[in-house]
Design an enzyme around this catalytic site. Structure first.
Site, PDB file in Angstrom:
ATOM      1  N   CYS A  33     -26.824  -0.626  -9.058  1.00 24.75           N
ATOM      2  CA  CYS A  33     -28.102  -0.790  -8.347  1.00 24.75           C
ATOM      3  C   CYS A  33     -27.886  -1.413  -6.974  1.00 24.75           C
ATOM      4  O   CYS A  33     -28.338  -2.540  -6.697  1.00 24.75           O
ATOM      5  CB  CYS A  33     -29.061  -1.635  -9.185  1.00 24.75           C
ATOM      6  SG  CYS A  33     -29.687  -0.754 -10.614  1.00 24.75           S
ATOM      7  N   GLU A  34     -27.200  -0.717  -6.112  1.00 26.70           N
ATOM      8  CA  GLU A  34     -26.943  -1.099  -4.715  1.00 26.70           C
ATOM      9  C   GLU A  34     -26.870   0.178  -3.898  1.00 26.70           C
ATOM     10  O   GLU A  34     -26.176   1.129  -4.282  1.00 26.70           O
ATOM     11  CB  GLU A  34     -25.594  -1.826  -4.571  1.00 26.70           C
ATOM     12  CG  GLU A  34     -25.464  -3.123  -5.325  1.00 26.70           C
ATOM     13  CD  GLU A  34     -25.986  -4.306  -4.543  1.00 26.70           C
ATOM     14  OE1 GLU A  34     -26.380  -4.122  -3.374  1.00 26.70           O
ATOM     15  OE2 GLU A  34     -25.998  -5.411  -5.116  1.00 26.70           O
ATOM     16  N   ARG A  38       0.815  -1.212   0.000  1.00 33.37           N
ATOM     17  CA  ARG A  38       0.000   0.000   0.000  1.00 33.37           C
ATOM     18  C   ARG A  38       0.856   1.273   0.000  1.00 33.37           C
ATOM     19  O   ARG A  38       0.548   2.230  -0.713  1.00 33.37           O
ATOM     20  CB  ARG A  38      -0.911  -0.013   1.230  1.00 33.37           C
ATOM     21  CG  ARG A  38      -1.941   1.097   1.277  1.00 33.37           C
ATOM     22  CD  ARG A  38      -2.646   1.132   2.626  1.00 33.37           C
ATOM     23  NE  ARG A  38      -3.141  -0.165   3.031  1.00 33.37           N
ATOM     24  CZ  ARG A  38      -4.370  -0.614   2.813  1.00 33.37           C
ATOM     25  NH1 ARG A  38      -5.239   0.139   2.178  1.00 33.37           N
ATOM     26  NH2 ARG A  38      -4.742  -1.811   3.242  1.00 33.37           N
TER      27      ARG A  38
END
Length: 422
Positions: free
Chosen positions: A346-347, A278
């Site tokens: 669609c969430e 990271r």
């Protein structure tokens, strides 16, 4: 520090205007900075100066071959957790003796591929895995170099989903059983014990958990040597965090981390491996997306983007924060607006930020998600039949697409119908 800065009112990736990339490849897309990748690798490499060491980039954070090649050319080894990552590293030109194979579920086929192609070491996670590796190595007439990953039961004080060093986590062997496990390894003819492995989690923002874990590793090293094992290498994992928002206090620097390593295990005379991911790739990448609509709701405004949770899942999965900035720099004194920043999937979970104060933007404006280079593209999917978005690499004043956006036809053509539906 990164190389995504405003110049003359426009966000640049090194010397390339981000808007120029958007015009060439469309939105959304990821773009990475070569200068940031190499700078961050060098920070770790320099932090261990004076010790025999290898900095292995954790490929799970960003595994595009162009990124791997940039870091390998700078001197990095690779930490892989699947045969797919192993083959990506090899395809990018990384020699086997600079590849470390981690992961809790290595299969016999994966082990065989790595032994055939060359491997620096396997970080063993369990006794059953150890037995399988011994059998595979013997079948090939070789001895597999191993470390055993010990679980030191140290709280990394990070998000529960990325903590790996507590007793309830699935990773490693309890350090209390390490001597017995090493005794077992020493009797298996297909294995060669070379060291110890530990990794306690990701996005750590303080050094105390590292110090607790590494002190336990130092004590174990002395015990194993007394038991007759030739411990010459310590794999200390990765996990040092990055600042995801510029208003937060910065995590420790790699130099502080390096000094901690020297203080806790430097006296043992071991070669040191670390596996940052990271901190090398996170701030080396941004995701750029376009505003589709600004919608007024009952009690809030929604900023609807053409990027979605399938493109950058960290906010949905980890409640992660990413700074969101306009590609065109706002005028001085511009009052911020407050938005729920969402995608078109669609969430309800397709939400990047709630009540986020940011510079006001409108339809067709470009915005950038900072610190998106780690666990962004690698965790993306084609949910809602949305094609994977392009990845772009910048080097000074030039840029190139390093993963193209597939067409809808290419995406759909990967499906096949069984004969009885033909």
């Amino acid at each position: 520090m990164d190389h995504f800065l405003y110049r003359n009112g426009a966000l640049h990736a090194e010397d390339v205007p981000v808007a120029d990339i958007a015009a060439a490849v469309g939105t959304p897309f990821y773009v990475y900075s070569t200068a940031t990748l190499t700078r961050h690798f060098k920070l770790f490499d320099d932090a261990l100066d004076g010790m025999d060491h290898l900095v292995c980039f954790a490929m799970k954070s960003a595994s595009n071959q162009a990124i791997i090649k940039v870091l390998a050319d700078a001197g990095a080894g690779m930490d892989v957790v699947s045969v797919g990552e192993y083959l990506r590293a090899k395809a990018a030109g990384v020699p086997g003796d600079k590849i470390v194979f981690s992961g809790v579920g290595k299969t016999a086929d994966e082990m065989r591929t790595a032994l055939d192609g060359g491997i620096r070491q396997f970080n063993i996670e369990s006794e059953p895995e150890m037995i399988v590796l011994d059998q595979v190595a013997q079948s090939l007439g070789v001895r597999a170099p191993i470390t055993v990953r010990v679980n030191p039961d140290v709280d990394a004080k990070t998000h529960a989903k990325i903590a790996t060093g507590k007793s309830e986590n699935k990773f490693g062997i309890p350090i209390s059983r390490a001597r017995d496990v090493y005794a077992m390894a020493g009797k298996l003819p297909g294995l060669k014990v070379i060291g110890i492995d530990v990794h306690i989690g990701s996005q750590l923002t303080e050094l105390a958990p590292f110090e607790a874990a590494y002190s336990k590793v130092a004590e174990l090293t002395e015990q194993l040597r007394a038991d007759g094992h030739d411990i010459t290498r310590l794999d200390l994992g990765g996990g040092l965090g990055i600042p995801y928002t510029r208003s937060n206090e910065a995590p420790p620097l790699p130099t502080d981390y390096g000094n901690l390593i020297k203080r806790t295990v430097g006296h043992l005379g071991c070669e040191i491996e670390i596996e940052p991911g990271r901190l090398i790739s996170g701030n080396a990448g941004i995701m750029v997306t376009k505003v589709i609509y600004v919608k007024s709701g009952e009690d809030r405004d929604f900023l609807i983007l053409d990027a979605a949770m399938n493109d950058l899942i960290r906010p949905a999965m980890y409640e992660a924060w990413h700074d969101i900035v306009p590609v065109i720099e706002p005028a001085p004194g511009t009052e911020p607006a407050k938005y729920d920043v969402v995608g078109p999937v669609c969430e309800s979970g397709d939400t990047f930020a709630k009540s986020r104060e940011m510079s006001p933007v409108g339809a067709d404006d470009l915005v950038a998600f900072r610190s998106a280079g780690a666990y962004g593209a690698v965790m993306s999917s084609e949910y809602n039949s949305r094609p994977l978005i392009p990845e772009v690499l910048v080097d000074k004043d030039q840029f190139a697409v390093i993963r193209a956006r597939p067409t809808y036809q290419e995406m759909i053509a990967r499906d096949t119908l069984p004969p009885w539906l033909g």
